[in-house]
Enzyme design. Sequence first.
Site, PDB file in Angstrom:
ATOM      1  CE1 TYR A  85      -4.331   0.720  -0.193  1.00  0.00           C
ATOM      2  CE2 TYR A  85      -4.389  -1.434   0.852  1.00  0.00           C
ATOM      3  CZ  TYR A  85      -5.019  -0.427   0.152  1.00  0.00           C
ATOM      4  OH  TYR A  85      -6.320  -0.561  -0.217  1.00  0.00           O
ATOM      5  CD  GLU A  87      -4.869   5.030   0.716  1.00  0.00           C
ATOM      6  OE1 GLU A  87      -4.745   5.647   1.789  1.00  0.00           O
ATOM      7  OE2 GLU A  87      -5.866   4.372   0.433  1.00  0.00           O
ATOM      8  CG  ASP A 245      -8.018   9.385 -24.311  1.00  0.00           C
ATOM      9  OD1 ASP A 245      -6.962   8.728 -24.331  1.00  0.00           O
ATOM     10  OD2 ASP A 245      -9.120   8.907 -23.985  1.00  0.00           O
ATOM     11  CB  THR A 271      -4.491   2.991 -22.195  1.00  0.00           C
ATOM     12  OG1 THR A 271      -4.286   3.073 -23.608  1.00  0.00           O
ATOM     13  CG2 THR A 271      -5.936   3.267 -21.883  1.00  0.00           C
ATOM     14  CE  LYS A 274      -6.840   1.321 -25.895  1.00  0.00           C
ATOM     15  NZ  LYS A 274      -6.966   1.711 -24.485  1.00  0.00           N
ATOM     16  NE  ARG A 280      -6.373  -4.354 -19.411  1.00  0.00           N
ATOM     17  CZ  ARG A 280      -6.490  -4.490 -20.731  1.00  0.00           C
ATOM     18  NH1 ARG A 280      -5.741  -5.345 -21.379  1.00  0.00           N
ATOM     19  NH2 ARG A 280      -7.363  -3.784 -21.396  1.00  0.00           N
TER      20      ARG A 280
HETATM   21  C1  LIG Z   1      -9.246   6.673 -26.532  1.00  0.00           C
HETATM   22  C2  LIG Z   1      -9.437   5.818 -25.328  1.00  0.00           C
HETATM   23  N1  LIG Z   1      -9.453   6.378 -24.125  1.00  0.00           N
HETATM   24  C3  LIG Z   1      -9.636   5.666 -23.011  1.00  0.00           C
HETATM   25  C4  LIG Z   1      -9.806   4.315 -23.063  1.00  0.00           C
HETATM   26  C5  LIG Z   1     -10.115   3.557 -21.811  1.00  0.00           C
HETATM   27  O1  LIG Z   1      -9.114   2.775 -21.379  1.00  0.00           O
HETATM   28  P1  LIG Z   1      -9.393   1.578 -20.334  1.00  0.00           P
HETATM   29  O2  LIG Z   1     -10.155   0.560 -21.064  1.00  0.00           O
HETATM   30  O3  LIG Z   1      -8.013   1.201 -19.952  1.00  0.00           O
HETATM   31  O4  LIG Z   1     -10.148   2.186 -19.209  1.00  0.00           O
HETATM   32  C6  LIG Z   1      -9.775   3.652 -24.293  1.00  0.00           C
HETATM   33  C7  LIG Z   1      -9.942   2.194 -24.358  1.00  0.00           C
HETATM   34  O5  LIG Z   1      -9.986   1.538 -25.313  1.00  0.00           O
HETATM   35  C8  LIG Z   1      -9.604   4.437 -25.457  1.00  0.00           C
HETATM   36  O6  LIG Z   1      -9.627   3.866 -26.672  1.00  0.00           O
END
Ligand SMILES: Cc1ncc(COP(=O)(O)O)c(C=O)c1O
Length: 484
Positions: A85, A87, A245, A271, A274, A280
């Site tokens: 842990y 935090e 994002d 993320t 990918k 993950r």
């Molecule tokens: C553009 C985008 N943002 C956020 C996410 C969310 O990620 P997670 O599934 O790890 O929560 C994804 C998932 O495919 C995504 O394609």
Amino acid sequence: MASVQRAARRAAARLAPARNLRTSAALARPADQGATALSEHDPEMHSLLNQEAQRQRSGLELIASENFTSRAVMEVLGSCLTNKYSEGLPGARYYGGNAVIDQIERLCQSRALEAYRLDPAEWGVNVQPYSGSPANFAVYTALLNPHDRIMGLNLPSGGHLTHGYYTSLKNGTTKSISATSTFFESLPYNVNADTGLIDYDELASLASVFKPKLLICGASAYPRDYEYKIFRQIADDCGAFLHCDMAHTSGLIAAELMDDPFEHCDVVTSTTHKTLRGPRSGIIFAKKELMNAIDFAVFPSLQGGPHNHQIAGVATQLKEVCGPDFKAYAKQVVANAAVLADTLTERGHTLATGGTSNHLVLWDLRPHGLTGSKMEMLADRVGITVNKNTIVGDKNALSPGAIRIGTAALTSRGFKEDDFVRVADYLCTTLELAKSIQAEVGKPLKNFRPALNDNAEVAALKAEVEAFAQSYPMPGLAIQQPAS
Ligand SMILES: Cc1ncc(COP(=O)(O)O)c(C=O)c1O
């Protein structure tokens, strides 16, 4: 009476050491169990794990959001770091025993900044989000008040759920699908129905009226790059924060194969599993002046203890990303996607935007009178993993007209351009088979599914696909190497 009680207490005290010994012997047994191999401890789970390893190794993994991480990352994931842990942030924890964990998190932070060539005086990073969706929600929590306005790419245009998705009901009302649209007011922008490209003119005109406080760029099923300068101008015109994002393309951006969102955005989330090819997890970069709000949103507002094994896995992957070989990998991902797109186009198929500039293609199946669901289902049966996807113009979101195909995972297994010509051929064969089965049994999905059972053509294609896939190595644990 009192003397009887004193005698009983004396007897109990004499017996206590023996009883304590017995107790510690009993406690030692559970500790031994903690050292038992999974195969012995839980054969059922061990078998499932092996089945999944076998599925991954013997199939063609084309889900655009997936990848195969390395053995080094896997080792870190299955380590003692899952026990701790911590935090808080490095140097300011709510638990003791974090001297090593602090070093791990700091290493992850510095490698993350290095991977995107960021100046630590200008940018900060939080590596604690559990995944991409929590990372995005932390950004909204940090920068917005409840019911503030946001704009993101619509889900049917390729955007992600967390960018504010809601559906319109027949009675004229709306239903929030993502929590983002429950807690904030969302107005989506779209791709142009003819070109498949983001309609920046529509976006500018909607934003000038809606005046969002946060404008989001980035997507889950968009095969092209983004016009960050235009996004920045539109955000500035309405005083909005600009958030990219980059979940799908973060590996390609790190490798400088796509435009750099950091030149124009206030916040960038991703993320890490990918195109970045890590474990993950999620990550948030923000301009220095926003970092306190971001950190506070991640913890204590939304999350508890960080997942230290994941953070360490991300750090290990970022070492690879910063090293000499990752760029070659990312280039191959893009080259493979281009070959896949060209081959499908040469074979007469229709792709959203006419092709790709990144790691994915969106294949429009509507000209064949076939749904994405049927193609996904048959592909699964023959060992090809893809996902059905909405495409602009779909009449029914429950029956998407496309499939999304990505090249990141198979490129991690060593697939090159020629291999992707063969992958394209397998996809075309699958499509033709799906069409002929549909012609035989009619359109309803409930007829299509049983028609795949005991079908000789399905079985023959599966055998061919599996033999092809199994001839390539598999990154990760030794258990997943091809059988010799
Ligand atoms: C553009 C985008 N943002 C956020 C996410 C969310 O990620 P997670 O599934 O790890 O929560 C994804 C998932 O495919 C995504 O394609």
